[in-house]
Design an enzyme around this catalytic site. Structure first.
Site, PDB file in Angstrom:
ATOM      1  N   HIS A  92     -96.194 -42.832  -2.586  1.00 51.48           N
ATOM      2  CA  HIS A  92     -96.357 -42.698  -1.054  1.00 51.48           C
ATOM      3  C   HIS A  92     -96.667 -43.600  -0.095  1.00 51.48           C
ATOM      4  O   HIS A  92     -96.166 -43.593   0.957  1.00 51.48           O
ATOM      5  CB  HIS A  92     -97.652 -41.518  -0.892  1.00 51.48           C
ATOM      6  N   ASN A 105     -95.719 -29.444  -2.377  1.00 53.81           N
ATOM      7  CA  ASN A 105     -94.710 -30.702  -2.708  1.00 53.81           C
ATOM      8  C   ASN A 105     -94.251 -30.448  -4.141  1.00 53.81           C
ATOM      9  O   ASN A 105     -94.526 -31.321  -4.978  1.00 53.81           O
ATOM     10  CB  ASN A 105     -95.346 -31.865  -2.466  1.00 53.81           C
TER      11      ASN A 105
END
Length: 463
Positions: free
Chosen positions: A349, A318
């Site tokens: 998140h 990521n």
């Protein structure tokens, strides 16, 4: 999932068409902005239905902030509104949908748009609200000097190349791409006359796109064959726990973690290929003279699978989100930048408890791994066999540690997470604490984040 794949494949075809028929030499910047925006809005509505209104509401709310807020506060207001709206949507998934993953899960695109909104707000603040000498070299390079028009703003946030699966890119890079300056600016960094060229080359993304599509196809096959056959939930099945020895459970944990990865490999690599197909993502030339199309790449699979430390693993997973965290939080935090960056990452998140178990466990294991590396690694560098043995052991420990750490990220809830860690006897937690208690902590060389002009002044003084 079917809508997602269909949209991304359609976006891939649209990207080729966009580059060939709406390239900078065939269409004006306004036309390219308009088509990229309209395609993106269509894909969002097709994929997420009425839930897509959340994307448009957030975008327009922050456009109001960007046009009306004072420059000294624009990044603060944009950050609070974007992260607040995203967090409310995350909370709804727990208390309204009871941990369910919606068939039309819009949280992924909303997370990407949040990254872009906050990135642009910070870079606009740098470009208008701060002096050049106050900025780092990177902040100076990415600073935005004028507020974007509505069309530019919508195109940056809602373009069809990134609205479904990202990644987040810098505003100046995106505008340079739309205006046809993107590749040219990167090529100017190389002295082509020394390489025997009379003029700048014209790199094509076709080879990079084909390579990434091959990775996407392999990832899809692995996802269809492995992911559903090795579900993460099985590692806390009572029958499995009663009949399987600890070492076998540990090995199976690695297998199910590997089986969960192809989904991310597929989505991120396909998203990268879509941007490249449109002509976006050129990052320059490497030392061998090869054209690189990895400006927007979100992962490096080889480095992930061969990582011998937590640090290397995280740096290659990521990637664009890590860059966003650095630019928006770490480089700007007045105090405790590392802790605040971890906190922002967890909040971005979502609010599932499993995410926080993962991040807290990750911090503990990272500190322990750093202590072992600082105190032990130099003893294994005296010969090649010792170095290879060290690499093999650290690879095994790293891969198992990552599997142990990310399991709650997949399980989401508290009960299965506690059950899982009990079945693993909390061994990584215990070992990490023992390492931190027994090994001396060597002070790290902290780098002070200085403005660009301060670095130059210090260099002149040293001379």
């Amino acid at each position: 999932q079917i809508n997602f794949v269909a949209c991304q494949l359609f976006a891939l075809l649209a990207a080729f068409w966009f580059r060939i028929y709406l390239g900078p030499s065939h269409a004006s910047s306004a036309v390219r902005h308009a088509f990229a925006t309209l395609f993106g809005i269509y894909f969002a509505v097709f994929c997420f239905g009425w839930y897509s209104i959340h994307l448009f509401v957030l975008v327009m709310m922050n456009y109001g902030i960007m046009t009306m807020a004072s420059i000294p506060n624009i990044h603060r207001y944009s950050f609070v509104v974007a992260m607040g709206y995203l967090t409310l949507c995350h909370i709804s998934r727990i208390y309204i949908f009871h941990y369910g993953i919606l068939t039309t899960d819009f949280s992924g695109p909303l997370m990407i748009i949040t990254q872009k909104i906050t990135t642009l707000a910070c870079q606009l603040h740098d470009g208008i609200g701060r002096q050049a000498e106050e900025l780092t070299a990177e902040q100076n390079r990415l600073a935005v000097k004028t507020r974007p028009s509505l069309l530019e703003y919508l195109s940056y946030l809602l373009n069809f190349m990134s609205i479904i699966a990202g990644p987040c890119s810098n505003y100046k890079d995106y505008i340079a791409f739309i205006e046809g300056r993107h590749v040219h600016l990167k090529l100017l960094e190389v002295n082509w006359k020394q390489k025997g060229y009379d003029r700048l080359p014209d790199p094509s993304p076709t080879g990079a796109v084909m390579y990434k599509l091959c990775i996407t196809l392999v990832s899809l096959i692995l996802f269809l064959t492995l992911t559903k056959n090795f579900p993460m939930a099985y590692i806390i099945d009572n029958e499995f726990l009663d009949k399987t020895p600890f070492l076998s459970r540990l090995g199976y944990l690695y297998v199910v973690t590997q089986a969960a990865k192809p989904k991310y490999y597929f989505a991120w690599t396909l998203a990268d290929a879509v941007n490249n197909a449109a002509g976006y993502g050129f990052s320059g030339v490497d030392e061998r003279g090869t054209f690189r199309w990895d400006l927007l790449s979100n992962l490096n699979i080889w480095n992930i699978e061969t990582a011998t430390s937590f640090k290397v693993y995280i740096e290659n997973w990521n990637i664009q989100t890590a860059a966003w965290l650095k630019r928006v939080c770490y480089d700007r935090a007045p105090w405790y930048p590392t802790a605040l960056t971890f906190l922002l990452s967890a909040l971005w998140h979502g609010v599932y408890p499993g995410y926080y178990f993962t991040f807290l466990t990750g911090i503990l294991i990272t500190l322990a791994a750093r202590a072992i590396r600082n105190n032990c690694r130099h003893h294994f560098l005296s010969s090649v066999p010792l170095k290879r043995a060290y690499d093999v052991v650290t690879w095994v420990v790293t891969q198992l540690s990552v599997s142990y750490t990310v399991a709650p990220f997949v399980m989401l809830a508290v009960e299965p997470t506690i059950k899982f860690y009990k079945s693993m006897y909390f061994h990584m937690h215990i070992l990490s604490i023992l390492v931190l208690l027994m090994l001396p902590i060597r002070p790290q060389a902290h780098s002070i984040r200085k403005p660009q002009n301060q670095d130059m002044q210090n260099s002149v003084k040293n001379k």
